[in-house]
Design a protein around this motif. Structure first.
Motif, PDB file in Angstrom:
ATOM      1  N   VAL A 140      10.367 -47.351  28.728  1.00  0.00           N
ATOM      2  CA  VAL A 140      10.628 -47.754  30.122  1.00  0.00           C
ATOM      3  C   VAL A 140      10.993 -46.498  30.891  1.00  0.00           C
ATOM      4  N   TRP A 141      10.282 -46.248  32.005  1.00  0.00           N
ATOM      5  CA  TRP A 141      10.599 -45.072  32.816  1.00  0.00           C
ATOM      6  C   TRP A 141      11.467 -45.428  34.012  1.00  0.00           C
ATOM      7  N   ASP A 142      10.994 -46.328  34.845  1.00  0.00           N
ATOM      8  CA  ASP A 142      11.723 -46.682  36.070  1.00  0.00           C
ATOM      9  C   ASP A 142      12.690 -47.815  35.797  1.00  0.00           C
ATOM     10  N   GLY A 143      13.915 -47.479  35.421  1.00  0.00           N
ATOM     11  CA  GLY A 143      14.919 -48.510  35.216  1.00  0.00           C
ATOM     12  C   GLY A 143      15.475 -49.026  36.532  1.00  0.00           C
ATOM     13  N   GLN A 144      16.321 -50.033  36.442  1.00  0.00           N
ATOM     14  CA  GLN A 144      16.947 -50.582  37.643  1.00  0.00           C
ATOM     15  C   GLN A 144      17.797 -49.510  38.322  1.00  0.00           C
ATOM     16  N   ARG A 145      17.831 -49.570  39.667  1.00  0.00           N
ATOM     17  CA  ARG A 145      18.597 -48.588  40.442  1.00  0.00           C
ATOM     18  C   ARG A 145      20.017 -49.088  40.688  1.00  0.00           C
ATOM     19  N   THR A 146      20.949 -48.153  40.668  1.00  0.00           N
ATOM     20  CA  THR A 146      22.325 -48.421  41.064  1.00  0.00           C
ATOM     21  C   THR A 146      22.670 -47.459  42.189  1.00  0.00           C
ATOM     22  N   PRO A 147      22.843 -47.941  43.404  1.00  0.00           N
ATOM     23  CA  PRO A 147      23.091 -47.028  44.529  1.00  0.00           C
ATOM     24  C   PRO A 147      24.512 -46.486  44.520  1.00  0.00           C
ATOM     25  N   LEU A 148      24.697 -45.358  45.177  1.00  0.00           N
ATOM     26  CA  LEU A 148      26.042 -44.833  45.388  1.00  0.00           C
ATOM     27  C   LEU A 148      26.771 -45.716  46.386  1.00  0.00           C
ATOM     28  N   ASP A 149      28.098 -45.767  46.253  1.00  0.00           N
ATOM     29  CA  ASP A 149      28.901 -46.538  47.206  1.00  0.00           C
ATOM     30  C   ASP A 149      28.979 -45.833  48.557  1.00  0.00           C
ATOM     31  N   GLY A 150      28.810 -44.526  48.566  1.00  0.00           N
ATOM     32  CA  GLY A 150      28.860 -43.734  49.791  1.00  0.00           C
ATOM     33  C   GLY A 150      28.409 -42.328  49.479  1.00  0.00           C
ATOM     34  N   ASP A 151      28.235 -41.504  50.515  1.00  0.00           N
ATOM     35  CA  ASP A 151      27.846 -40.110  50.296  1.00  0.00           C
ATOM     36  C   ASP A 151      28.850 -39.438  49.357  1.00  0.00           C
ATOM     37  N   LEU A 152      28.319 -38.630  48.438  1.00  0.00           N
ATOM     38  CA  LEU A 152      29.170 -37.965  47.443  1.00  0.00           C
ATOM     39  C   LEU A 152      29.144 -36.467  47.705  1.00  0.00           C
ATOM     40  N   ASP A 153      30.269 -35.926  48.165  1.00  0.00           N
ATOM     41  CA  ASP A 153      30.358 -34.511  48.503  1.00  0.00           C
ATOM     42  C   ASP A 153      30.457 -33.660  47.240  1.00  0.00           C
ATOM     43  N   PRO A 154      30.132 -32.367  47.350  1.00  0.00           N
ATOM     44  CA  PRO A 154      30.229 -31.479  46.189  1.00  0.00           C
ATOM     45  C   PRO A 154      31.626 -31.517  45.574  1.00  0.00           C
ATOM     46  N   GLY A 155      31.682 -31.666  44.253  1.00  0.00           N
ATOM     47  CA  GLY A 155      32.949 -31.708  43.533  1.00  0.00           C
ATOM     48  C   GLY A 155      33.582 -33.087  43.439  1.00  0.00           C
ATOM     49  N   ASP A 156      33.089 -34.053  44.254  1.00  0.00           N
ATOM     50  CA  ASP A 156      33.658 -35.401  44.220  1.00  0.00           C
ATOM     51  C   ASP A 156      33.010 -36.228  43.115  1.00  0.00           C
TER      52      ASP A 156
END
Length: 666
Positions: A242-258
């Motif tokens: 299986v290549w394209d698994g289910q997507r899980t989106p980010l809850d919000g923008d993730l800044d560097p180091g977060d």
């Protein structure tokens, strides 16, 4: 220009008149000698000519293009948090303070926007409207959603402002900002991976992870190029399963180091065996990060079992009506119930009549809606509908795994629910019906019937065969003119002996004449109650061309303060043949216009004043009428008129408005 030419000619004539020396001549007779006195005279003459030109130039006005002039239409950005570095496709909310640095007011229709200017051209962004007009020297704060280009590179972020009169000139250093657009670094740090103890074939499981942005730019959670988490499956030999698994989106923008902790929904392969689960980060439409954690997994055959029990069920239902049944579902197996994907488990039912005949096998499905682990219990509202024929029926509920099998074939028990299905009585009584006896052609009116359910069954407001209120128009001979003239849904299920008053909007026929408006009950897909013996409401209605006549009386104020909101009590009489509706598509209101002393229109659509109730022909009412005064002082003319919304102002159809000269004071 003519004065400059005269000055140049004067200088030339003075030079010629001063050259009087003579000397040797050439073959043409011209004087060729240049004594020292002659050279001195020439220098003096040239000096005189220069003085004359300079003097004349001092008298000429400066060109218009060089005259100093300030910008009338301009804006300056006094504060901005626009980024100098942004990820491609990233969305940011940019806070700005705009100052009107020009000499004219910004209209309330002003629109603020932005554009990205790069090597490939310019791309314009979304528009943000101004919240109000902005006077010169004042400021307004805006929040502008800015989305970075998908293509990386160096850009200039330019702000723009315009209104109906045109564009405004941007001033200040922040009007254009250099921005570096970079692709999010394909660098992520994974930690705290929590996976289930067992994976089962074709069953979705939860895997919780913590992920850190180890790059130098933010990861966008939305818009084009959004970043999310996913996975791949490989078999024991390393071949891709299986290549394209289910997507899980980010809850919000993730800044560097977060970091963020997310739960992935991971669907196991359909075949049992040994696999490698690869977790990965994906940027939609652009590519995978790669290098995510790899976990060896044994995918086993699921052992499914479930127990259903009834929490609530009615003993009697009406034919075609939804059946309110609540169930309890317990997972009695060793694997989570598959609740996602094409092969998810759902609750369904079969229907058997009193003769043990199956009338329905594949009943509507009820989604489980969540992951139910071994030993867990969940409550469900079953999706069920009563049969179309009266009688006693058995509804047999069980789980089904779509495309695989029914759970009873795996040993799980089924659940029987018995119901008595009764016919709709089609019995209604129209105790009263409030309607205008005269209507204008093509206009919409509100009719209010009061209806009593005098039958033995409940009228359903929803479901497959809901009951509604409907209407027909019949001509003078009783022939239908418009059969399905209107209908309105019930606000709730109406039980036996319950009554309700329900407004229904009807539009009068387009031709004048004598008509009958029939108001009746109807069950969708079954029929009208009148066809089953109910007496509908029958209302004789005279339909005539519209006439707009009103008499408005009262004293308007002679003086009002500029910008004030004022009311005056007036008397209004309906001099037309039709009642004035207060609701529907075309209600009647009182409103005002303002004109200047010369009669020029300044304000057309003034405040609306609601009528206290539907005004019948010949009826008089007294009510406060509201209006706002112009913002500038001076002499004006105030007009009060009656308006039927989206139809006409009464004064345009010959009715007299109330007018008065009013002085507006500062």
């Amino acid at each position: 220009m003519r004065r400059a030419a005269r000055c140049r000619r004067a200088a030339h004539h003075r030079a010629v008149e001063s050259a009087g020396a003579s000397g040797p001549t050439d073959l043409a007779g011209r004087n060729t000698s240049r004594p020292e006195a002659f050279d001195s005279a020439v220098r003096v003459i040239l000096a005189l000519a220069l003085v004359v030109l300079v003097s004349c130039s001092a008298l000429l006005p400066a060109p218009a293009s060089l005259a100093p002039r300030g910008l009338e239409r301009a804006f300056t950005i006094d504060r901005s948090n626009a980024p100098a570095l942004i990820a491609s496709g990233e969305g940011r909310l940019v806070s700005l303070r705009l100052r009107n640095s020009g000499a004219v007011e910004w209209g309330a229709d002003g629109q603020f926007s932005y554009a990205w200017a790069g090597s490939e051209g310019s791309t314009k962004g979304d528009v943000v409207p101004l919240p109000s007009s902005v006077a010169p020297g004042t400021s307004v704060d805006l929040i502008v959603p800015v989305v970075a280009p998908l293509a990386t590179g160096s850009y200039t972020l330019r702000w723009s402002l315009s209104d109906a009169a045109g564009d405004f000139q941007a001033q200040g250093a922040d009007a254009a900002l250099g921005v570096e657009v970079r692709a999010p670094d394909a660098r992520a740090t994974w930690s705290n991976i929590q996976q289930p103890a067992h994976f089962y074939a074709d069953v979705t499981a939860a895997v919780t992870v913590s992920i850190t942005n180890a790059g130098t730019v933010s990861w966008p959670a939305k818009s084009a190029g959004a970043i999310g988490l996913s996975y791949h499956w490989r078999d024991a030999s390393g071949r891709l399963a299986v290549w394209d698994g289910q997507r899980t989106p980010l809850d919000g923008d993730l800044d560097p180091g977060d970091s963020a902790t997310l739960t992935l929904r991971v669907a196991a392969p359909a075949a049992v065996g040994r696999y490698v689960l690869e977790l990965d980060v994906v940027r939609e439409g652009l590519g995978w990060f790669g290098g995510g954690p790899r976990v060896g997994v044994d995918v086993a055959a699921p052992s499914y079992a479930a127990v259903l029990s009834v929490l609530k069920a009615p003993a009697r239902v009406t034919v075609g009506q939804p059946v309110d049944i609540r169930l309890s579902l317990k997972n009695a197996g060793t694997a989570p119930l598959p609740d996602a994907g094409a092969r998810r488990a759902r609750v369904s039912y079969h229907v058997t009549d009193s003769q043990a005949r199956t009338t329905l096998w594949n009943g509507p499905r009820t989604e489980i809606g969540k992951a139910v682990g071994p030993g867990e219990t969940v409550e469900l509202a079953a999706v069920a509908r009563a049969p179309e024929q009266p009688g006693r029926y058995k509804l047999t509920f069980e789980l089904v795994q779509e495309g695989v099998t029914w759970f009873t074939q795996r040993g799980s028990p089924y659940l029987d629910v018995f119901v008595e299905v009764i016919a709709v009585d089609f019995k209604a009584h129209f105790s009263s019906t409030d309607a205008n006896k005269t209507m204008a052609t093509g206009l919409t009116y509100t009719v209010r019937p009061t209806i009593v359910n005098v039958g033995a069954s409940t009228w359903p407001k929803s479901g497959f065969d809901p009951v509604r209120v409907g209407a027909h128009w019949l001509d003078a001979s009783g022939a239908p003119v418009v059969w399905d003239a209107a209908h309105v849904d019930l606000p709730k299920d109406v039980g036996p002996q319950e009554s309700l008053t329900l407004p229904i909007e009807v539009t009068a026929p387009d031709r004048a004449g004598a008509y009958t408006l029939v108001v009746d009950m109807v069950q969708d897909g079954i029929g009208w109650f009148a066809e089953k013996g109910t007496l509908p409401a029958k209302l004789p209605i005279a339909v005539a061309p519209p006439t707009f006549r009103a008499a408005i009386a009262g004293a308007l104020p002679a003086r009002v303060q500029s910008g004030a909101v004022t009311s005056v009590t007036l008397t209004v009489r309906n001099d037309g043949p039709f009642a004035w509706p207060i609701d529907g598509d075309h209600p009647v209101h009182l409103a005002h216009h303002w004109r200047d002393a010369a009669g020029n229109l300044l304000v057309w659509d003034g405040f609306r004043t609601d009528l206290p109730h539907e005004i019948q022909p010949g009826e008089t009412v007294q009510l406060p009428v509201w209006f706002f005064a112009p913002g500038r002082s001076g002499p004006y003319v105030l007009e009060i008129d009656v308006v039927q919304e989206d139809i006409t102002w009464f004064a345009e159809r010959g009715s007299a408005s109330l007018r008065a000269n009013v002085t507006v004071t500062p």
